[in-house]
Design a protein around this motif. Structure first.
Motif, mmCIF file in Angstrom:
data_model
loop_
_atom_site.group_PDB
_atom_site.id
_atom_site.type_symbol
_atom_site.label_atom_id
_atom_site.label_comp_id
_atom_site.label_asym_id
_atom_site.label_seq_id
_atom_site.Cartn_x
_atom_site.Cartn_y
_atom_site.Cartn_z
ATOM 1 N N TYR A 114 1.410 -2.318 4.860
ATOM 2 C CA TYR A 114 -0.352 -2.118 4.348
ATOM 3 C C TYR A 114 -0.991 -2.005 5.354
ATOM 4 C CZ TYR A 114 2.135 -5.911 2.265
ATOM 5 O OH TYR A 114 3.059 -6.836 1.283
ATOM 6 N N THR A 115 -2.157 -0.880 5.218
ATOM 7 C CA THR A 115 -3.053 -0.709 5.920
ATOM 8 C C THR A 115 -3.441 -1.253 6.874
ATOM 9 O OG1 THR A 115 -5.055 -1.173 4.290
ATOM 10 C CG2 THR A 115 -3.451 1.461 4.173
ATOM 11 N N THR A 116 -2.687 -2.630 6.825
ATOM 12 C CA THR A 116 -3.356 -3.734 8.030
ATOM 13 C C THR A 116 -2.069 -3.963 8.726
ATOM 14 O OG1 THR A 116 -3.364 -5.435 6.233
ATOM 15 C CG2 THR A 116 -5.517 -4.311 6.809
ATOM 16 N N ASP A 117 -0.815 -3.979 8.461
ATOM 17 C CA ASP A 117 0.249 -3.869 9.595
ATOM 18 C C ASP A 117 -0.121 -3.639 10.815
ATOM 19 O OD1 ASP A 117 1.192 -1.618 10.052
ATOM 20 O OD2 ASP A 117 2.345 -2.032 7.867
ATOM 21 N N LYS A 118 0.955 -4.425 11.780
ATOM 22 C CA LYS A 118 0.198 -4.162 13.265
ATOM 23 C C LYS A 118 0.698 -2.754 13.690
ATOM 24 C CE LYS A 118 1.632 -9.050 14.239
ATOM 25 N NZ LYS A 118 1.839 -9.150 14.912
ATOM 26 N N ASP A 176 0.575 -1.694 -0.121
ATOM 27 C CA ASP A 176 0.091 0.578 0.303
ATOM 28 C C ASP A 176 0.677 1.592 0.104
ATOM 29 O OD1 ASP A 176 -2.518 -1.134 0.054
ATOM 30 O OD2 ASP A 176 -2.049 -1.788 2.716
ATOM 31 N N TRP A 192 0.127 0.219 11.273
ATOM 32 C CA TRP A 192 -0.372 1.229 10.346
ATOM 33 C C TRP A 192 -1.377 2.338 11.239
ATOM 34 C CZ3 TRP A 192 0.738 2.683 5.581
ATOM 35 C CH2 TRP A 192 -0.192 3.304 5.185
#
Length: 137
Positions: free
Chosen positions: A96-100, A74, A102
């Motif tokens: 990523y917008t979903t990483d731990k 991302d 973000w």
């Protein structure tokens, strides 16, 4: 050139570009690579010769493009901080917008999660193949 002990401890060598050593940070939370220009006693990008500055920018851009595509990033965070390790090194972190972490920075946010030996090896092989296609390895 001697690699700083902290980089030696935290990283796995992936390969070499014409100017820089390419390292993988041993933290599976993020695909995280480091370029270390192979020049002695350099702490800042402006201390490199103009030709080396251009080469570092080229290597950084090629690496960023490769990891963006390979990991469907991302965002790619690129930074040369040097607060803990004075030797010039440039971080390239797939985000990523979903990483731990973000949207916060990755430093100190969550504990590192080391790769297994197989996962580290496979990731290094993947990167060597991608960069070979770009004719940089």
């Amino acid at each position: 050139m001697i690699l700083h002990p902290q980089l030696e401890k935290d990283c796995v060598t992936v390969g070499r570009f014409p100017l820089s050593l390419l390292l993988l940070i041993n933290d599976s939370n993020y695909p995280w690579f480091i370029l270390v220009p192979q020049r002695e006693h350099i702490r800042e990008i402006h201390q490199l010769s103009e030709i080396d500055q251009q080469q570092l920018m080229h290597e950084s851009s090629v690496l960023a493009e490769c990891i963006e595509q390979a990991f469907n990033a991302d965002k790619i965070n690129i930074a040369a901080l040097g607060n803990m390790v004075p030797q010039l090194h440039v971080h390239h972190i797939v985000r990523y917008t979903t990483d731990k972490s973000w949207p916060a920075p990755v430093w100190g946010n969550v504990p590192a999660s080391p790769y297994s030996a197989d996962d580290s090896n496979n990731l290094c092989i993947k990167m060597r193949l991608l960069l070979k296609e770009k004719q940089l390895q």
